[in-house]
Design a protein around this motif. Sequence first.
Motif, PDB file in Angstrom:
ATOM      1  N   ASN A  80       0.798  -1.231   0.000  1.00 23.07           N
ATOM      2  CA  ASN A  80       0.000   0.000   0.000  1.00 23.07           C
ATOM      3  C   ASN A  80       0.832   1.284   0.000  1.00 23.07           C
ATOM      4  O   ASN A  80       0.357   2.332   0.415  1.00 23.07           O
ATOM      5  CB  ASN A  80      -0.970   0.038   1.184  1.00 23.07           C
ATOM      6  N   ILE A  81       2.068   1.188  -0.452  1.00 18.44           N
ATOM      7  CA  ILE A  81       2.908   2.380  -0.545  1.00 18.44           C
ATOM      8  C   ILE A  81       2.639   3.066  -1.882  1.00 18.44           C
ATOM      9  O   ILE A  81       2.480   2.414  -2.910  1.00 18.44           O
ATOM     10  CB  ILE A  81       4.407   2.004  -0.427  1.00 18.44           C
ATOM     11  N   HIS A  82       2.569   4.408  -1.848  1.00 14.50           N
ATOM     12  CA  HIS A  82       2.355   5.168  -3.080  1.00 14.50           C
ATOM     13  C   HIS A  82       3.659   5.262  -3.859  1.00 14.50           C
ATOM     14  O   HIS A  82       4.699   5.544  -3.287  1.00 14.50           O
ATOM     15  CB  HIS A  82       1.855   6.582  -2.759  1.00 14.50           C
ATOM     16  N   ILE A  83       3.553   5.036  -5.160  1.00 19.08           N
ATOM     17  CA  ILE A  83       4.741   5.056  -6.013  1.00 19.08           C
ATOM     18  C   ILE A  83       4.522   6.059  -7.143  1.00 19.08           C
ATOM     19  O   ILE A  83       3.447   6.134  -7.726  1.00 19.08           O
ATOM     20  CB  ILE A  83       4.997   3.665  -6.651  1.00 19.08           C
ATOM     21  N   ASP A  84       5.565   6.849  -7.435  1.00 21.03           N
ATOM     22  CA  ASP A  84       5.577   7.732  -8.609  1.00 21.03           C
ATOM     23  C   ASP A  84       6.673   7.232  -9.534  1.00 21.03           C
ATOM     24  O   ASP A  84       7.822   7.144  -9.117  1.00 21.03           O
ATOM     25  CB  ASP A  84       5.945   9.175  -8.202  1.00 21.03           C
ATOM     26  N   VAL A  85       6.332   6.920 -10.784  1.00 22.04           N
ATOM     27  CA  VAL A  85       7.369   6.523 -11.731  1.00 22.04           C
ATOM     28  C   VAL A  85       7.510   7.593 -12.796  1.00 22.04           C
ATOM     29  O   VAL A  85       6.524   7.989 -13.421  1.00 22.04           O
ATOM     30  CB  VAL A  85       7.028   5.168 -12.402  1.00 22.04           C
TER      31      VAL A  85
END
Lengths: 330, 87
Positions: free
Chosen positions: A134-139
């Motif tokens: 449930n960690i937010h990721i930005d790619v």
Amino acid sequence: KIKNDVPWIKNHDHSTQKEIADWLTLEIKDFIAYISPSKEEIELRNNTVRKLREAIMELWPDCEVHVFGSYATDLYLPGSDIDMVIVSEHGGYESRNSLYSLSSFLKRKNLAKNVEVIAKAKVPIIKFTESTSNIHIDVSFERTNGIDAAKTIRSWITETPGLREIVLIVKQFLSSRKLNNVHVGGLGGYSIICLVYSFLILHPRLSTGNISPYENLGVLLIEFFELYGKNFGYDNVAICVEPDNVCYLNKKYYPDLQGRSSFALSIQDPSDPSNNISRGSFNIRDIKKAFAGAYELLTNGCYDLDTATYKQRIGKSILGNVVRYKGAAR
Amino acid sequence: CTEKQRRVYCQTCGSTRHFTDRCTSIWRSYLTVENANRKMGLPTNIYCYNCAEKGHYGDECPLERTSRVPNLDGSAFSGHNLPQQLR
């Protein structure tokens, strides 16, 4: 008026400290220990990054997957997102096609939920929540400036004791006031780091080696808010954090660093002198006001506790007025 | 009301701008490093937060102050805040 129900105070009472500044220093150390990630949280983050990297390499074997931002510099708070960037020799992964093929690949592999593809922005990105952690990721794609900045910041952190602690407090402070989001004119992580770094390097007591930062975190935190909340000449002065030359520049002579309005924060990018790192932080008026407010809250807390009796002081917190931690209990 | 008739005076620093219980010295106290006797030169990175000039701190800037927030009691960035032997 003084808070007394903050979680990092539990079993860490400093009310018998003679100097109020020492009390605040100890409380800062307690707060840092409290919000620092546990071994399990660190492992969860590392595993999440590893899993995503392996999956992306499976899709695109000729790319490299890097992390940057607060995860890479160890300056993250609980709930912070992880910034990843995909780079390749041919530089072709920023196309709209690859953005959508990666997003459907991650969905198909059950690695991502709430996927958002932001293809039209100046910096196209994919945002999602990793399914198990449930960690937010930005790619982001084909950009190395974040990786370079993380390298610079890591070297500052090792050379400058106190930097990590004050940055984390200021980050938590701004995030509790919703002034840390660059998309709405707030102050980004890199800008915060530059402000604290410049402050520490130019401080009269620190530049002369007269005090050690780690034993003086309390007074230094107040003086950080004093400088940027009350005194700093945002209209005329730009901040320069070049290696071996941390200084102020007169904006008059650096047209690249001047913003649209004269009252603006200007921080020269050490890896591109014509770039102003903080040009997006157009809400500097509220940020300055918030810093001045933090100065008032902290100093008033000190004055009140200085005249209070020892009995009144027990279990009280100075920092609790400024950093409101609203996340889950830790 | 007696509060208004009390003359503003700080017994700690002699200032007539604040009372003793609001003196910045209450929190602006530093834990200095042990060997304070060793030779120290003036720092080469003295810069002004008000005009960006090198050589003086913002509290001593000869130009007009740009920040509209008053600085009545002095700040950390003042020649007076250098270690004793350098002031």
